[in-house]
Write an enzyme that holds these catalytic residues in place. Structure first.
Site, short mmCIF file in Angstrom:
data_model
loop_
_atom_site.label_atom_id
_atom_site.label_comp_id
_atom_site.label_asym_id
_atom_site.label_seq_id
_atom_site.Cartn_x
_atom_site.Cartn_y
_atom_site.Cartn_z
N GLY A 31 6.25 1.36 -18.93
CA GLY A 31 5.14 0.94 -19.79
C GLY A 31 5.29 -0.51 -20.15
O GLY A 31 6.30 -1.16 -19.84
N SER A 33 5.79 -4.02 -22.28
CA SER A 33 6.71 -4.46 -23.31
C SER A 33 6.13 -4.10 -24.67
O SER A 33 4.92 -4.22 -24.88
CB SER A 33 6.90 -5.98 -23.20
N ALA A 34 6.97 -3.61 -25.57
CA ALA A 34 6.57 -3.18 -26.92
C ALA A 34 5.75 -1.90 -26.94
O ALA A 34 5.11 -1.58 -27.93
CB ALA A 34 5.83 -4.29 -27.67
N SER A 35 5.77 -1.15 -25.84
CA SER A 35 5.07 0.14 -25.83
C SER A 35 5.87 1.21 -26.57
O SER A 35 5.31 2.22 -27.00
CB SER A 35 4.79 0.60 -24.39
N LYS A 37 9.14 2.19 -25.24
CA LYS A 37 10.03 2.84 -24.26
C LYS A 37 11.47 2.97 -24.75
O LYS A 37 12.05 4.05 -24.74
CB LYS A 37 10.03 2.06 -22.94
N SER A 38 12.05 1.85 -25.14
CA SER A 38 13.47 1.85 -25.51
C SER A 38 13.71 2.65 -26.78
O SER A 38 14.72 3.36 -26.91
CB SER A 38 13.99 0.43 -25.68
N SER A 105 9.21 -1.73 -15.28
CA SER A 105 9.01 -1.34 -13.87
C SER A 105 7.52 -1.41 -13.52
O SER A 105 6.88 -0.38 -13.33
CB SER A 105 9.60 0.04 -13.56
#
Length: 198
Positions: A31, A33-35, A37-38, A105
């Protein structure tokens, strides 16, 4: 490419799985950046470990500062970054651990290759589209990256000056503007239970 190497067979996946009473898989979070994920990957890893499931998170912090510290953010380097992550996550899955990967990705072809790599070894690959509208991601912008991209300071930034190709048929689709971190991690966990991964 090395030609003087020989594969040394050892335990099979099935033998390993029976010995430790766990199945392996790769959970591939993709997804913008800032979605989220991490953050979701961290929550999922903790949830799995609390349930006594061996799991390990792979993300930019532990990959880009180590294994892939020689790579930048050009298209070629992004492709190689994902290729290496796919290989490492496959090893984790083959060890009967749950690999939780959290990477933008951006290219569909690279994610498809990661999937194929796993499926060719009869390993589970579960693509999770961590989806959020671009304007929400920009508003979150915890590292100030979108702002820098809009100002031209960061070149080739996914979603602004570089493409993001959303998954067509992910196993799991999470809208992080509608769900909490805990709800998102639980959605993945429940999928793993329902599909006999756990």
């Amino acid at each position: 490419m090395a030609t003087n190497i020989t594969w040394h067979p050892n335990l099979t996946y099935q033998e390993r799985s029976e010995l430790i009473n766990q199945k392996g898989a790769t959970i591939w979070l993709t997804g913008l950046s800032a979605s989220g994920k991490s953050t979701i990957a961290c929550a999922l890893e903790q949830l799995l470990l609390k349930e006594k499931v061996t799991a390990y998170r792979l993300d930019g912090d532990n990959i880009r500062f180590g294994l892939n510290k020689d790579l930048g953010f050009s298209e070629k380097d992004r492709v190689e970054n994902i290729r290496r992550i796919a290989e490492v996550s496959k090893l984790f899955a083959d060890s009967c651990s749950i690999a939780v990967t959290s990477f933008i990705s951006p290219y569909r072809e690279d994610r498809d290759k990661a999937r194929e790599l796993h499926l060719n070894s009869n390993l589970k690959f579960i693509e999770v589209f961590v989806d959020v509208p671009l304007e929400v991601a920009e508003k979150r912008d915890p590292k100030g990256l979108y702002k820098k991209a809009r100002e031209g300071v960061i070149k080739d930034f996914t979603g602004i000056s570089a493409p993001y190709e959303a998954p067509i048929k992910p196993e799991i689709h999470i809208r992080t503007d509608l769900l909490s971190v805990e709800e998102s991690a639980l959605q993945i966990y429940n999928y793993l239970k329902e599909h006999n991964v756990l």
